[in-house]
Design a protein around this motif. Structure first.
Motif, PDB file in Angstrom:
ATOM      1  N   VAL A   1      -7.054  53.966  32.175  1.00 34.89           N
ATOM      2  CA  VAL A   1      -5.643  53.671  31.916  1.00 34.89           C
ATOM      3  C   VAL A   1      -5.447  53.316  30.445  1.00 34.89           C
ATOM      4  O   VAL A   1      -4.522  53.799  29.779  1.00 34.89           O
ATOM      5  N   ALA A   2      -6.338  52.465  29.916  1.00 39.58           N
ATOM      6  CA  ALA A   2      -6.238  52.091  28.497  1.00 39.58           C
ATOM      7  C   ALA A   2      -6.432  53.307  27.600  1.00 39.58           C
ATOM      8  O   ALA A   2      -5.795  53.433  26.544  1.00 39.58           O
ATOM      9  N   LEU A   3      -7.292  54.214  28.027  1.00 35.82           N
ATOM     10  CA  LEU A   3      -7.549  55.434  27.262  1.00 35.82           C
ATOM     11  C   LEU A   3      -6.269  56.263  27.138  1.00 35.82           C
ATOM     12  O   LEU A   3      -5.882  56.708  26.048  1.00 35.82           O
ATOM     13  N   GLY A   4      -5.599  56.451  28.287  1.00 27.64           N
ATOM     14  CA  GLY A   4      -4.368  57.239  28.270  1.00 27.64           C
ATOM     15  C   GLY A   4      -3.244  56.544  27.534  1.00 27.64           C
ATOM     16  O   GLY A   4      -2.493  57.167  26.781  1.00 27.64           O
ATOM     17  N   ARG A   5      -3.140  55.222  27.749  1.00 26.90           N
ATOM     18  CA  ARG A   5      -2.066  54.481  27.069  1.00 26.90           C
ATOM     19  C   ARG A   5      -2.300  54.449  25.560  1.00 26.90           C
ATOM     20  O   ARG A   5      -1.331  54.433  24.782  1.00 26.90           O
ATOM     21  N   TYR A   6      -3.550  54.428  25.143  1.00 24.91           N
ATOM     22  CA  TYR A   6      -3.831  54.448  23.704  1.00 24.91           C
ATOM     23  C   TYR A   6      -3.338  55.750  23.090  1.00 24.91           C
ATOM     24  O   TYR A   6      -2.859  55.772  21.960  1.00 24.91           O
ATOM     25  N   LEU A   7      -3.461  56.826  23.842  1.00 24.23           N
ATOM     26  CA  LEU A   7      -2.965  58.104  23.345  1.00 24.23           C
ATOM     27  C   LEU A   7      -1.441  58.104  23.324  1.00 24.23           C
ATOM     28  O   LEU A   7      -0.820  58.710  22.443  1.00 24.23           O
ATOM     29  N   GLN A   8      -0.805  57.413  24.282  1.00 25.78           N
ATOM     30  CA  GLN A   8       0.648  57.354  24.331  1.00 25.78           C
ATOM     31  C   GLN A   8       1.229  56.412  23.278  1.00 25.78           C
ATOM     32  O   GLN A   8       2.283  56.680  22.713  1.00 25.78           O
ATOM     33  N   ASN A   9       0.540  55.291  23.041  1.00 26.26           N
ATOM     34  CA  ASN A   9       1.067  54.311  22.088  1.00 26.26           C
ATOM     35  C   ASN A   9      -0.071  53.410  21.594  1.00 26.26           C
ATOM     36  O   ASN A   9      -0.356  52.363  22.182  1.00 26.26           O
ATOM     37  N   PRO A  10      -0.746  53.805  20.520  1.00 24.38           N
ATOM     38  CA  PRO A  10      -1.877  53.006  20.024  1.00 24.38           C
ATOM     39  C   PRO A  10      -1.484  51.575  19.666  1.00 24.38           C
ATOM     40  O   PRO A  10      -2.245  50.644  19.898  1.00 24.38           O
ATOM     41  N   LEU A  11      -0.281  51.404  19.124  1.00 20.77           N
ATOM     42  CA  LEU A  11       0.151  50.072  18.704  1.00 20.77           C
ATOM     43  C   LEU A  11       0.229  49.114  19.889  1.00 20.77           C
ATOM     44  O   LEU A  11      -0.251  47.982  19.826  1.00 20.77           O
ATOM     45  N   VAL A  12       0.819  49.573  20.976  1.00 16.75           N
ATOM     46  CA  VAL A  12       0.977  48.689  22.136  1.00 16.75           C
ATOM     47  C   VAL A  12      -0.378  48.330  22.732  1.00 16.75           C
ATOM     48  O   VAL A  12      -0.615  47.184  23.116  1.00 16.75           O
ATOM     49  N   MET A  13      -1.294  49.290  22.788  1.00 16.50           N
ATOM     50  CA  MET A  13      -2.606  48.993  23.370  1.00 16.50           C
ATOM     51  C   MET A  13      -3.376  48.004  22.510  1.00 16.50           C
ATOM     52  O   MET A  13      -4.085  47.133  23.025  1.00 16.50           O
ATOM     53  N   ALA A  14      -3.237  48.128  21.190  1.00 14.90           N
ATOM     54  CA  ALA A  14      -3.896  47.150  20.320  1.00 14.90           C
ATOM     55  C   ALA A  14      -3.272  45.772  20.503  1.00 14.90           C
ATOM     56  O   ALA A  14      -3.975  44.758  20.552  1.00 14.90           O
ATOM     57  N   ALA A  15      -1.939  45.738  20.628  1.00 19.49           N
ATOM     58  CA  ALA A  15      -1.259  44.454  20.803  1.00 19.49           C
ATOM     59  C   ALA A  15      -1.610  43.812  22.140  1.00 19.49           C
ATOM     60  O   ALA A  15      -1.601  42.585  22.258  1.00 19.49           O
ATOM     61  N   THR A  16      -1.931  44.628  23.137  1.00 13.07           N
ATOM     62  CA  THR A  16      -2.301  44.081  24.443  1.00 13.07           C
ATOM     63  C   THR A  16      -3.504  43.159  24.337  1.00 13.07           C
ATOM     64  O   THR A  16      -3.637  42.203  25.101  1.00 13.07           O
ATOM     65  N   LEU A  17      -4.384  43.432  23.388  1.00 11.39           N
ATOM     66  CA  LEU A  17      -5.610  42.639  23.245  1.00 11.39           C
ATOM     67  C   LEU A  17      -5.439  41.505  22.241  1.00 11.39           C
ATOM     68  O   LEU A  17      -6.426  40.925  21.800  1.00 11.39           O
ATOM     69  N   CYS A  18      -4.194  41.204  21.877  1.00 12.67           N
ATOM     70  CA  CYS A  18      -3.941  40.123  20.927  1.00 12.67           C
ATOM     71  C   CYS A  18      -3.435  38.869  21.633  1.00 12.67           C
ATOM     72  O   CYS A  18      -2.723  38.065  21.033  1.00 12.67           O
ATOM     73  N   GLY A  19      -3.763  38.718  22.898  1.00 10.98           N
ATOM     74  CA  GLY A  19      -3.330  37.548  23.644  1.00 10.98           C
ATOM     75  C   GLY A  19      -4.191  36.338  23.343  1.00 10.98           C
ATOM     76  O   GLY A  19      -4.932  36.303  22.346  1.00 10.98           O
ATOM     77  N   PRO A  20      -4.126  35.320  24.202  1.00 16.57           N
ATOM     78  CA  PRO A  20      -4.905  34.093  23.964  1.00 16.57           C
ATOM     79  C   PRO A  20      -6.402  34.341  23.862  1.00 16.57           C
ATOM     80  O   PRO A  20      -7.097  33.632  23.146  1.00 16.57           O
ATOM     81  N   GLY A  21      -6.902  35.370  24.552  1.00 11.34           N
ATOM     82  CA  GLY A  21      -8.335  35.663  24.492  1.00 11.34           C
ATOM     83  C   GLY A  21      -8.769  36.324  23.190  1.00 11.34           C
ATOM     84  O   GLY A  21      -9.963  36.372  22.891  1.00 11.34           O
TER      85      GLY A  21
END
Length: 1591
Positions: free
Chosen positions: A855-875
């Motif tokens: 899912v992350a692979l496909g979403r990265y192709l759809q929107n790299p910015l959003v997938m990178a931002a997904t990993l910018c949470g508290p962790g």
């Protein structure tokens, strides 16, 4: 009180249930249960005024005994009810649960409601909680009082009275301040304050209090109810909620979820969140014009100096860049006063700070040209400098206050008028220096001067304000002795010297002294300084320290040092061998006098790391000419110009002072500063490179659909079929994502990549192909995203293409737009981080790991910015994304600061589609980076928007919790359009809300659109909303009409020439609102695909680099190998050895599974192949050294003979090295070499052992056993049950372990059944009464002495065999000369003359009985063995498996390789073992293969001693000289006992049958060919025919 204390203690012990919790008494029966037991009081949550035990009188205490019995009867029943109520209790209010649910905190909600907070009565219908109440009531509004009643007494009124409100006890484990929060729930229902049946107060009082106690409390304190109401009013509801949350959850959880009180405050304050966080550390910024002007001057000076640095131009965007100081002041005013963040300023305030933006931003308008997303580095740098200035200002203010206070304290304790005047002068000087200090370093200088003259630890000791220092400085000692007066007589003060050096002030000439220094010093002689020389030395020290702490002096020296100092590096002995041409530190190995100003990039960080690892030596030096200039300047301004004798004597003292100050104090401190400066610069540059790498990733646009694909929504993302390769468990996984990134379907196809020709496998593959084909036909993807993780993915790509071609051939009409469907490799590094992150579990809770990754692979192709931002949470999982090879030098907070900077800049330029994100929450990930927001405000806004479902007007964002200032910052970047749930709505949406035009500029945009519309249509100018909307639609539908507008003329007509940038933005957005400015998607290049699939980088694989390759397949002229990364390596016979052309078959030299050390000859990236070379001449050649990027200051010292020798030794070791670490976890296993194993065991006891990797390859292990001091034996363990083609399987331990004929399941069994018995027998031998220490010759000498004392006896003893570790020597003398026989060590016992003995005593008894028995054979001398072995030079490849076996090995019983003192390494190649089992005369690798040789047949296996058939395994006993077992270097045997081996008839051993006749010549150990006893003490007296042996 003692009675009370006693009763408290009794209560603690008596009133506990099985859970260890206090059991509260009945309300009436136990008045003393409310004693002053703090723990119980806290747990109950009772009000302290109601429950204080000291108000209970003695009579009530006496009644206690009578009531105990009744109390016990009720306890059991009450406990059951209490537990039942505890399960029903709900600890948190609905608001709290709603907040927790929104923040994804996992909890288990209990069945019944908890008591509601009285806060509802005050809050009424405000906030989400009141909405919830409204909803639950079915839409009928109720009063706050009704709500409180329902919430207080819901499901409670029908309970028995004695249960009361026992649920309060449910929180007693953790609640500390619960009496405060529970006090709010005392509600006076009937108005008279008297408790009633269902009233909370009655139950409240029932918690261990009776009415008499309350009456007494009233008499003492007055009306308790009134006190409680006052207390209730004083408690803020937010504090209660915070306390309750903290009681329920760990602080770390609350902090991660942003649910602390501080987080709530940040959410409420109408200031951008990131500004609030920054101002917490810097303090509130000054907003007056004077402060802003002062700060802008400072920032301008800093930027100017940065431009002079080597990397300055790169940071500022190249040549021609200049900064306007006024623009900096305007930026600060916007930032500090108006609270505007950088993205807003860069987008909507360009006119006010043009020089701070990229020059291309200000170019002429061209609405047809798509703008590019830009990283506004200069603005971010100014913000960083702003933060530094604020911190500097804050520190200076704090120091100012502290210095003033300290000076006043010092003045109060000093009574000497001269000292007071001096202190006053020093204080004023320090405060002046502090005021003008402009950098942290200069403030440090001022601070060190102040602490020198006013040390903190020596004042206020009597008052206890400061601790007395444990040791005083030498300066302090001298000062206390009054030498400061002497120091002042040397001439100029330190401050005067500094002013003279900096040319700030001319100082008067010194007057010549009237006495010598010694004469003057005699006046200050004391007990501590006994003579004039001691006084002068102390005074000179004081003067030198004062000079070294003088800020102006340090500033002057700093300027010279930082500009002219040079750095040199050279390798240490260890570093010279380790750092080769491909090493990370190769470029900094030899630097000669490189100036500090010439260091670029992260080069210094490499030097620093190499120095820490003791691989490099680093020296700082000020060049001689600059050093001389510095010294002469100091002399000029510090020495006297007088020529008298006194003047010369004083000048000598001054020179000593200057030398001490410069070389002892100032220059060493300058070196530290230079190191810090270099580190700071390098980190700054590295951080910038890290940010650029991230920028390149996140500023890449999504995959673009093909132009022919006409979709209903032009901006919709492509439908992606994401595929992740699986090894089988899990299998290959296909996930279909719609254009919104939501999962539509999942398919597993584990057999798709099968390559087997088996019929069943082929059918399974065909079935998977059909399933994948149907999957694609059903969902019609626009693109296939294939995770690139290893070389198997290249085959998977071919398999998917095969399915696509099959689909096109079989069903061309149903293919649709998939006829040109492409497969795109996508790097799996980010999707793997997502797979293992917490956010993936929250977003895809039911999916397996590989599905999350896909899912992350496909979403990265759809929107790299959003997938990178997904990993910018508290962790902060984003920090694990490997973006730069040197990022390990950066701190976590430094990296995340850069991540936040980049993400804020790109997110605001892209914008967020609010309605789309409200329907698909994963798209909300970048919301925290929107200008004005942050993780806290974004989470609150997201919750509100998701509840609303959609939003139709930008200004409605204020209704969702955004304050005015935050709204101004964020509004222009939040896109409102018909998407998500709003797509199906007919409600009006303003077209301007779908543009980047800020609401503040809507009037300008509407005016412009209307003017264009009026000009095009020639209609009347109505100003109603419909006309304006029509005008905007007209302009958007006809962008050509915008091109007709001449902006300069239009602005002139409106008198708005200063709004050019704003109008440019308006025209661009009217033409195409929210156009994507990101870099268009590009397919990865061939090189990128190669590196993604192989896992290699340009640094890890390059021509000339040394690698290890495992032989997989042998062909006639070449060997096919595989590298660790899976790349195929081709090795031709010509490249294998220098005599490669003479090789007929590669199988003669190599075998499958062997590991070779080779160099890369060339790389074919398209085929994923490398060509290898490993011939000795090429391995020694360094022509592939990478010199193309050599530093201009790189200068290798090639004249060092020592270095050349070291280099040659390392090259030799490199050729011979075959050590391969293993993936084995066991306490007795270590990944070490033989040398390291012996070193590890050197200080251990006899019998200690270690298991280590074998040099023979991945199918063997070696057991190293310490026999005696300097004697180590090595036993080969053969592993079985491995998959030869799986490198991971080879690295793990085998399923079976074989030693000789014994097979073991694991290492534990090896230790229990083999090693432990072996060690037991070893220790038995070492402790035996006839055991003698020493070498064989030393033991023989002991025997001779013993024989001389007892001539009639046959003396004997046992000793260690140093030549053949693992065996013992039985030595005995019958008449004159010693004789020797060998005793083998086995787990079963001791082997002697082919017999096994359980104990030494039985062996000795047998020996004594059969000492005269003829031996059936004796070993020939080593000379006869050597004569049969053809001479041969060592082979090219070395081996580390040398060392002998514990005897001539058979296949059935494994042999030991031995070491005596050092390891017996035999160089040489394969097949060196002779058919007899004897080594070759020059040694051999000890790894010979079994061959048939004329009449003899030998078994492949590990050698052992005492067996008939010799094996090939590990050659022979090994010797350090390269010869055979126990032989000298040439293969000759020394005069004492002959070596073992055999003649051509078969294998022999010590005391073994030879398998054939014994040759008559060269008999072994004193035998005669005739079988008769030889002369004196003939050997073991064997005759050819088996004659008897004599003594």
């Amino acid at each position: 009180m003692s009675r009370n204390a006693l009763s408290d203690e009794e209560d603690d012990h008596e009133l506990e249930d099985e859970d260890g919790e206090p059991v509260h008494a009945d309300p009436v029966d136990d008045p003393d249960n409310g004693d002053d037991d703090d723990d119980e009081e806290d747990e109950e949550g009772d009000n302290e005024f109601e429950n204080d035990g000291f108000i209970v009188d003695d009579e009530e205490e006496e009644e206690e005994d009578d009531e105990e019995e009744e109390e016990k009867n009720s306890d059991e029943e009450r406990q059951k009810k209490k537990k039942k109520r505890r399960k029903m209790d709900e600890d948190l209010d609905e608001d709290d649960y709603l907040l927790l649910q929104d923040n994804d905190v996992k909890f288990q909600k209990r069945k019944f409601k908890r008591l509601k907070k009285a806060q509802r009565e005050r809050e009424g219908g405000q906030g989400g909680s009141s909405d919830d109440d409204f909803d639950r009531s079915g839409g009928v509004g109720r009063s706050a009082e009704d709500k409180i009643k329902d919430n207080l007494f819901d499901d409670v009124d029908d309970l028995p009275d004695d249960v009361g409100d026992e649920e309060d006890i449910a929180v007693e484990e953790d609640v500390v301040g619960s009496e405060d929060e529970m006090a709010d729930f005392i509600v006076d229902e009937d108005g008279n304050g008297q408790p009633r049946k269902s009233n909370y107060k009655k139950r409240k009082y029932g918690q261990g209090s009776d009415m008499s106690a309350i009456h007494d409390a009233n008499e003492i304190f007055g009306d308790v109810g009134e006190l409680l109401s006052i207390r209730k009013k004083g408690l803020a509801s937010s504090e209660r909620m915070e306390r309750r949350l903290e009681d329920e959850f760990e602080p770390t959880i609350l902090s991660e979820k942003y649910m602390t009180g501080k987080d709530d405050e940040i959410r409420q304050v109408d200031i951008p969140e990131r500004m609030q966080i920054s101002e917490d550390s810097t303090g509130d910024p000054p907003v007056d014009e004077l402060s802003i002007e002062e700060e802008s001057n400072w920032i301008y000076a800093q930027l100017t100096s940065l431009l002079k640095e080597p990397d300055g131009l790169h940071v500022f965007g190249g040549q021609g860049f200049s900064v306007n100081k006024d623009d900096i002041a305007k930026f600060l005013e916007l930032h500090h006063v108006q609270k505007l963040e950088i993205p807003f300023i860069a987008m909507y305030r360009k006119e006010q700070c043009r020089s701070l933006l990229d020059s291309s931003d200000n170019s002429d308008l061209n609405i047809e040209k798509k703008p590019e997303a830009k990283w506004h580095k200069v603005l971010w740098m100014i913000q960083d400098l702003d933060r530094k200035w604020l911190l500097l200002r804050k520190r200076k203010m704090a120091l100012h206050g502290y210095y003033t206070k300290r000076f006043e304290e010092e003045s109060r304790r000093v009574y000497d008028e001269n000292r007071l005047n001096l202190n006053q002068y020093l204080f004023e000087s320090i405060m002046k220096s502090l005021k003008v200090a402009e950098t942290e370093r200069e403030v440090d200088d001022v601070d060190s001067k102040f602490n020198l003259h006013f040390p903190a630890g020596e004042v206020g000791v009597d008052e206890g304000q400061y601790k007395r220092p444990k040791r005083k400085s030498q300066y302090s000692i001298c000062s206390k002795a009054g030498l400061w007066e002497v120091a002042n007589k040397f001439g100029y003060s330190a401050e005067q010297l500094g002013l003279a050096l900096s040319l700030e002030k001319l100082v008067d000439e010194l007057e010549d002294a009237k006495e010598t220094p010694e004469e003057m010093a005699m006046n200050f002689v004391c007990a501590m300084f006994e003579n004039s020389q001691a006084v002068l030395k102390g005074a000179r020290h004081m003067a030198a320290v004062e000079i070294s702490c003088e800020p102006s002096v340090k500033k002057y020296v700093r300027g010279i040092y930082m500009e002219n100092a040079v750095v040199s590096t050279s390798p240490t002995v260890e570093g010279n061998g380790i750092i080769d041409s491909f090493h990370q530190f190769a470029g900094v190995k030899w630097l000669r006098e490189k100036p500090l100003s010439k260091f670029e990039g992260a080069q210094w960080l490499l030097i620093q790391k190499a120095e820490e690892e003791k691989l490099l030596q680093v020296t700082f030096k000020l060049p001689e000419n600059h050093m001389n200039r510095l010294v002469s300047d100091c002399y000029e301004h510090y020495l006297s110009v007088g020529v008298s004798k006194y003047a010369q004597l004083w000048n000598e003292q001054r020179k000593l002072i200057l030398e001490d100050a410069l070389h002892t104090f100032i220059l060493p401190s300058m070196e530290k500063e230079a190191r810090f400066l270099l580190t700071s610069r390098a980190k700054s540059r590295l951080l910038s490179e890290y940010g650029e790498a991230l920028w390149n990733k996140v500023s890449a646009g999504p995959y673009q659909k093909k132009e022919m694909d006409i979709s209903s929504d032009e901006e919709a993302a492509p439908r992606v079929m994401a595929c992740c390769w699986g090894p089988g468990k899990p299998p290959n996984t296909f996930v279909m994502l719609d254009s919104s990134g939501e999962v539509l379907d999942v398919l597993y196809a584990g057999s798709l990549t099968l390559r087997s020709q088996n019929v069943n496998d082929q059918q399974r593959k065909k079935n998977d192909q059909d399933r994948v084909l149907k999957f694609m036909m059903d969902h019609q993807p626009h693109v296939v995203a294939l995770g690139a993780v290893n070389l198997a993915c290249t085959r998977l790509k071919d398999d998917i293409y095969e399915v696509i071609f099959q689909m096109i051939e079989e069903k061309p009409r149903d293919v649709g737009q998939m006829d040109d469907l492409t497969i795109v490799y996508v790097d799996e590094s980010l999707p793997r981080l997502y797979e293992n992150s917490r956010i993936s579990g929250e977003q895809l809770p039911q999916q397996s790991g590989i599905v999350k990754r896909a899912v992350a692979l496909g979403r990265y192709l759809q929107n790299p910015l959003v997938m990178a931002a997904t990993l910018c949470g508290p962790g902060r999982e984003i920090l694990s994304w490997k973006l730069h090879p040197l990022e390990g030098f950066l701190q976590v907070d430094e990296k995340y600061g850069m991540v936040e900077q980049v993400m804020v800049d790109i997110t605001n330029q892209v914008g967020i589609d609010v309605n789309m994100a409200a329907s698909h929450e994963w798209l909300f990930s970048p919301l925290q980076f929107i200008s004005g927001l942050g993780p806290r405000k974004a989470a609150s806004l997201q919750r509100s928007l998701v509840r609303a479902g959609s939003i139709f007007v930008r200004k409605d964002l204020i209704m969702h919790g955004l304050g005015k200032k935050v709204f101004v910052n964020a509004a222009g970047f939040l896109r409102i359009r018909r998407s998500g749930l709003a797509a199906s709505s007919s409600q009006f949406i303003d077209l301007l809300d779908d543009t980047r035009i800020h609401p503040e500029s809507y009037g300008l945009a509407q005016e412009l659109a209307k003017d264009i519309y009026d000009q095009d249509v020639r209609g009347d100018s109505n100003d109603d909303e419909d006309a304006i909307e029509m005008a905007i639609e007209h302009v958007r539908d006809r962008p050509g009409s915008l091109r007709k507008v001449v902006l300069e003329e239009y602005l002139a007509s409106k008198n708005r020439e200063n709004k050019k940038e704003t109008y440019s933005n308006i025209m661009r957005e009217l033409s195409c609102g929210f156009q994507d400015w990101r870099i268009p998607f590009k397919d990865p290049s061939a090189d990128e695909e190669f590196f993604m699939n192989s896992g290699e980088t340009e640094d890890t694989i390059a021509e000339g680099r040394i690698v290890q390759a495992t032989v997989r397949k042998l062909q006639s002229g070449r060997a096919i190998c595989v590298l660790d990364s899976g790349l195929t390596g081709m090795l031709s016979k010509e490249d294998f050895a220098d005599d490669g052309r003479d090789i007929v078959e590669m199988s003669d030299r190599l075998k499958e599974g062997e590991i070779l050390t080779c160099k890369i000859k060339s790389i074919h990236k398209q085929r994923y192949q490398v060509f290898l070379i490993c011939k000795e001449s090429e391995m020694r050649n360094n022509r592939h050294q990478r010199n193309q990027d050599l530093d201009p200051y790189y200068h290798e010292d090639r004249n060092s003979l020592h270095i050349e020798k070291e280099k040659a030794r390392k090259e030799k070791e490199l050729v011979k090295k075959h050590f391969k670490s293993r993936m084995i976890v066991h306490p007795r296993f270590q990944n070490i070499t033989a040398d390291q194993a012996t070193e590890y065991l050197s200080d251990k006891e006899f019998g200690e052992s270690i298991v280590r990797p074998s040099s023979r390859g991945l199918n063997y292990l070696t057991l190293t056993l310490k026999i005696y001091d300097g004697v180590y034996a090595h036993k080969e363990i053969v592993e079985g049950g491995k998959e030869s083609k799986d490198i991971t399987s080879l690295q793990r331990i085998g399923k079976t372990l074989t030693i000789g004929e014994d097979t073991f399941e694991d290492l534990d069994e090896v230790m229990d059944r083999y090693v432990d018995p072996l060690v037991s027998h070893l220790k038995t031998m070492l402790n035996y009464r006839k055991f003698r220490k020493g070498t064989k010759s030393e033991v023989d000498e002991l025997l001779r002495i013993e024989k001389s004392e007892n001539p009639a006896r046959i003396v004997y003893c046992f000793g260690i065999s140093h030549e053949h570790p693992g065996t013992f020597i039985l030595s005995y003398i019958r008449s004159t000369n010693p004789h020797h026989e060998y005793v083998g060590l086995y787990p079963k016992g001791f082997k002697f003359r082919k017999r096994m003995f359980e104990s030494i005593d039985k062996l000795v008894a047998y020996f004594q009985r059969h000492i005269d028995d003829p031996l059936q054979e004796t070993a020939p001398s080593i000379r006869s063995v050597a004569a049969m072995v053809p001479m041969r030079s060592p082979a090219d490849r070395g081996g580390s498996s040398g060392g002998g076996s514990w005897g001539g090995g058979s296949q059935s019983e494994g042999g030991w390789k031995g070491r005596g003192g050092g390891e017996y390494r035999n160089g040489g190649g394969r097949g060196d073992g002779h058919p007899s089992g004897a080594p070759r005369p020059y040694g051999g690798r000890g790894r010979g293969r079994g061959r048939r040789d004329n009449n003899s047949e030998r078994d492949d296996g590990n050698g052992d001693w005492g067996n008939n058939n010799t094996g090939a395994g590990n050659g022979g006993w090994g010797s350090s000289g390269g010869g055979g077992w126990g032989s000298e270097s040439g293969g000759k045997k020394s005069d004492s006992a002959g070596g073992w081996g055999s003649e051509s008839g078969g294998g022999g051993g010590w005391g073994n049958e030879s398998g054939g006749k014994k040759s008559s010549e060269d008999g072994g150990w004193g035998k005669e060919s005739s079988g008769k006893k030889s002369g004196e003490d003939g050997g073991w007296g064997n005759s050819g025919g088996g004659g008897g042996s004599g003594w």
